[in-house]
Design a protein around this motif. Structure first.
Motif, PDB file in Angstrom:
ATOM      1  N   ASN A  65      -7.550 111.328 -48.505  1.00 39.45           N
ATOM      2  CA  ASN A  65      -8.496 110.562 -49.090  1.00 39.45           C
ATOM      3  C   ASN A  65      -8.315 109.151 -48.422  1.00 39.45           C
ATOM      4  O   ASN A  65      -7.408 108.427 -48.447  1.00 39.45           O
ATOM      5  N   ASN A  66      -9.541 108.553 -47.946  1.00 36.87           N
ATOM      6  CA  ASN A  66      -9.476 107.571 -47.043  1.00 36.87           C
ATOM      7  C   ASN A  66      -9.416 106.299 -48.132  1.00 36.87           C
ATOM      8  O   ASN A  66      -8.920 105.197 -47.746  1.00 36.87           O
ATOM      9  N   ALA A  67      -9.811 106.331 -49.200  1.00 34.91           N
ATOM     10  CA  ALA A  67      -9.715 105.236 -50.390  1.00 34.91           C
ATOM     11  C   ALA A  67      -8.325 104.821 -50.406  1.00 34.91           C
ATOM     12  O   ALA A  67      -7.707 103.727 -50.385  1.00 34.91           O
ATOM     13  N   ASP A  68      -7.402 105.985 -50.741  1.00 33.00           N
ATOM     14  CA  ASP A  68      -5.874 105.794 -50.842  1.00 33.00           C
ATOM     15  C   ASP A  68      -5.495 105.150 -49.630  1.00 33.00           C
ATOM     16  O   ASP A  68      -4.515 104.450 -49.568  1.00 33.00           O
ATOM     17  N   PHE A  69      -5.754 105.779 -48.453  1.00 26.68           N
ATOM     18  CA  PHE A  69      -5.294 105.254 -47.120  1.00 26.68           C
ATOM     19  C   PHE A  69      -5.448 103.734 -47.020  1.00 26.68           C
ATOM     20  O   PHE A  69      -4.540 103.058 -46.595  1.00 26.68           O
ATOM     21  N   GLN A  70      -6.775 103.625 -47.031  1.00 25.79           N
ATOM     22  CA  GLN A  70      -7.187 101.886 -47.019  1.00 25.79           C
ATOM     23  C   GLN A  70      -6.524 101.072 -48.094  1.00 25.79           C
ATOM     24  O   GLN A  70      -6.005  99.855 -47.888  1.00 25.79           O
ATOM     25  N   ILE A  71      -6.333 101.516 -49.221  1.00 25.78           N
ATOM     26  CA  ILE A  71      -5.462 100.640 -50.419  1.00 25.78           C
ATOM     27  C   ILE A  71      -4.188 100.515 -49.852  1.00 25.78           C
ATOM     28  O   ILE A  71      -3.683  99.257 -49.694  1.00 25.78           O
ATOM     29  N   ILE A  72      -3.411 101.561 -49.357  1.00 30.69           N
ATOM     30  CA  ILE A  72      -2.147 101.415 -48.719  1.00 30.69           C
ATOM     31  C   ILE A  72      -2.026 100.254 -47.601  1.00 30.69           C
ATOM     32  O   ILE A  72      -1.175  99.636 -47.493  1.00 30.69           O
ATOM     33  N   MET A  73      -2.849 100.648 -46.520  1.00 32.08           N
ATOM     34  CA  MET A  73      -2.827  99.701 -45.430  1.00 32.08           C
ATOM     35  C   MET A  73      -2.975  98.275 -45.761  1.00 32.08           C
ATOM     36  O   MET A  73      -2.402  97.430 -45.405  1.00 32.08           O
ATOM     37  N   ARG A  91       5.395 109.524 -41.092  1.00 27.80           N
ATOM     38  CA  ARG A  91       4.934 108.927 -39.762  1.00 27.80           C
ATOM     39  C   ARG A  91       4.050 107.814 -39.949  1.00 27.80           C
ATOM     40  O   ARG A  91       4.102 106.875 -39.264  1.00 27.80           O
ATOM     41  N   SER A  92       2.985 108.343 -40.728  1.00 27.17           N
ATOM     42  CA  SER A  92       1.755 106.979 -40.615  1.00 27.17           C
ATOM     43  C   SER A  92       2.347 105.843 -41.300  1.00 27.17           C
ATOM     44  O   SER A  92       2.005 104.800 -40.768  1.00 27.17           O
ATOM     45  N   LEU A  93       3.144 106.051 -42.535  1.00 26.49           N
ATOM     46  CA  LEU A  93       3.756 104.759 -43.100  1.00 26.49           C
ATOM     47  C   LEU A  93       4.485 103.926 -42.046  1.00 26.49           C
ATOM     48  O   LEU A  93       4.070 102.790 -42.138  1.00 26.49           O
ATOM     49  N   THR A  94       5.463 104.574 -41.334  1.00 27.39           N
ATOM     50  CA  THR A  94       6.212 103.862 -40.445  1.00 27.39           C
ATOM     51  C   THR A  94       5.390 103.387 -39.240  1.00 27.39           C
ATOM     52  O   THR A  94       5.605 102.032 -38.869  1.00 27.39           O
ATOM     53  N   GLU A  95       4.483 103.970 -38.758  1.00 30.42           N
ATOM     54  CA  GLU A  95       3.530 103.642 -37.648  1.00 30.42           C
ATOM     55  C   GLU A  95       2.915 102.259 -38.159  1.00 30.42           C
ATOM     56  O   GLU A  95       2.502 101.517 -37.399  1.00 30.42           O
ATOM     57  N   ASN A  96       2.544 102.231 -39.517  1.00 30.60           N
ATOM     58  CA  ASN A  96       1.626 101.033 -40.092  1.00 30.60           C
ATOM     59  C   ASN A  96       2.638 100.127 -40.573  1.00 30.60           C
ATOM     60  O   ASN A  96       2.073  99.359 -41.634  1.00 30.60           O
ATOM     61  N   LEU A 140       6.972  89.279 -47.759  1.00 27.54           N
ATOM     62  CA  LEU A 140       7.743  89.904 -48.570  1.00 27.54           C
ATOM     63  C   LEU A 140       7.876  91.408 -48.088  1.00 27.54           C
ATOM     64  O   LEU A 140       7.662  91.995 -46.930  1.00 27.54           O
ATOM     65  N   THR A 141       8.735  92.254 -48.628  1.00 29.91           N
ATOM     66  CA  THR A 141       9.111  93.763 -48.265  1.00 29.91           C
ATOM     67  C   THR A 141       7.905  94.556 -49.127  1.00 29.91           C
ATOM     68  O   THR A 141       8.150  94.703 -50.188  1.00 29.91           O
ATOM     69  N   VAL A 142       7.856  95.553 -48.282  1.00 31.60           N
ATOM     70  CA  VAL A 142       7.104  96.667 -48.783  1.00 31.60           C
ATOM     71  C   VAL A 142       7.640  98.110 -48.766  1.00 31.60           C
ATOM     72  O   VAL A 142       8.102  98.398 -47.763  1.00 31.60           O
ATOM     73  N   ILE A 143       7.750  98.841 -49.979  1.00 30.26           N
ATOM     74  CA  ILE A 143       8.394 100.263 -49.932  1.00 30.26           C
ATOM     75  C   ILE A 143       7.260 101.386 -50.731  1.00 30.26           C
ATOM     76  O   ILE A 143       6.443 100.798 -51.531  1.00 30.26           O
ATOM     77  N   ALA A 144       7.252 102.375 -50.073  1.00 23.22           N
ATOM     78  CA  ALA A 144       6.342 103.495 -50.422  1.00 23.22           C
ATOM     79  C   ALA A 144       7.331 104.594 -51.292  1.00 23.22           C
ATOM     80  O   ALA A 144       8.155 105.100 -50.727  1.00 23.22           O
ATOM     81  N   GLU A 145       6.705 104.881 -52.488  1.00 27.12           N
ATOM     82  CA  GLU A 145       7.518 105.835 -53.080  1.00 27.12           C
ATOM     83  C   GLU A 145       6.602 107.319 -53.147  1.00 27.12           C
ATOM     84  O   GLU A 145       5.519 107.047 -52.674  1.00 27.12           O
TER      85      GLU A 145
END
Ligand code: C2E
Ligand code: MG
Ligand code: MG
Ligand code: MG
Length: 292
Positions: A213-221, A246-251, A232-237
């Protein structure tokens, strides 16, 4: 309004309300008993530094082993009991347990691993909280840097001025803060400006479909970029797949938590788990390097 719409709805409205209150009262009694009978425990879910596989910390998640109903999810009793005195008592039980675990974790050599503790709104603004935490620091001979307090957006926007006072009091003791479920509440970005926040947790609802879902992806980025630009520090749960990791780490997402590398671990199994999965403070297997 239900009352103006005629008889039926009027009674349905009251019926629902009665049931809700009855359910709440029943749950309050049950929680009080459960606490006395030792039916609560914690599960710990690891949080890793994305780029290095280093263990950053563990989030403490409450578990209720009910004799008849089995494992009751915290989502099924914590929101109902919000503001009740028993929830405050249970919250204090959780905090104390986290201190015991933190002590043991340090004793096995994971010196700078953080325990993330979820705080309900009532607990966070309880005037006794700073004194309680301070007495535990003393009793266990630990520093506040060993803990991170997780607050939700809802908790913070309820009363921003009151929240700032509570945060400042806890901050004076050295505690740091993570904003949980980021993006799902009535977001007020004002708190990022006014409050001493350290970590932002991207809610799992954005992560689940981020690659479809591109909206989710853009919101995360955008969230990652904003959080990093604020220093600040960002964490994804809720990271469940290697592709998401991989995608989160690359970004440039700093920290990762999710079923991909571990579900929450019952406290009774924690040290066995640490022995088998963590070597020199790092995850045993390189999760990123492995091809899919
Ligand atoms: P939360 O603080 O946002 O915790 C993360 C939730 O996501 C946990 O659910 C965890 O098991 C789940 N999770 C983590 N990774 C994944 C994944 O990859 N996939 C999926 N499907 N789920 C994942 P849990 O343990 O059921 O807790 C639910 C909520 O209950 C927590 O959400 C928190 O708001 C609340 N809670 C739990 N323990 C406590 C506590 O001690 N005190 C307070 N006040 N609230 C707590
Ligand atoms: Mg949390
Ligand atoms: Mg969360
Ligand atoms: Mg959540």
């Amino acid at each position: 309004e239900a009352k103006d719409n005629g008889g039926d709805q009027y009674f349905i409205y009251h019926g629902d309300m009665f049931q809700r209150v009855a359910h709440r009262v029943m749950m309050e009694g049950e929680v009080k008993q459960a606490l006395a009978k030792g039916q609560f425990s914690l599960s710990l879910q690891p949080q890793l530094v994305a780029k290095t596989n280093k263990v950053y910390g563990f989030e403490a998640l409450l578990r209720w082993q009910h004799p008849e109903r089995g494992m009751v999810s915290p989502d099924d009793f914590i929101p109902i009991l919000e503001n009740s005195e028993h929830m405050i008592a249970l919250g204090y039980w959780v905090i104390r347990r986290c201190f015991q675990l933190s002590k043991k974790i340090k004793q096995v050599g994971l010196d700078d691993v953080v325990i993330a503790i979820n705080l309900s709104a009532a607990q966070f603004t309880d005037v006794n909280l700073p004194d309680y935490l301070n007495s535990l620091l003393d009793e266990f001979q630990l520093t506040a840097a060993s803990f991170e307090l997780e607050l939700t957006e809802q908790t913070l926007v309820k009363d921003i001025d009151k929240a700032i006072i509570s945060m400042d009091n806890l901050r004076l003791l050295g505690f740091s803060f993570a904003i949980d479920d980021f993006g799902t509440g009535y977001s007020s970005l004002a708190y990022l400006k006014r409050m001493p926040v350290d970590v932002i947790k991207i809610d799992k609802s954005f992560v689940f479909g981020m690659l479809e879902n591109n909206a989710d992806f853009q919101i995360i980025m955008s969230t990652i970029a904003m959080v990093k630009n604020l220093g600040l520090t960002v964490i994804a749960e809720g990271v469940e797949t290697q592709a998401q990791l991989r995608s989160l780490t690359e970004n440039d997402c700093d920290l990762i938590q999710g079923y991909f590398f571990s579900k929450p671990i019952p406290e009774t199994e924690l040290f066995e788990f640490i022995d088998s999965e963590i070597v020199d403070g790092k995850w045993r297997v390189d999760l990123i390097a492995k091809p899919t």
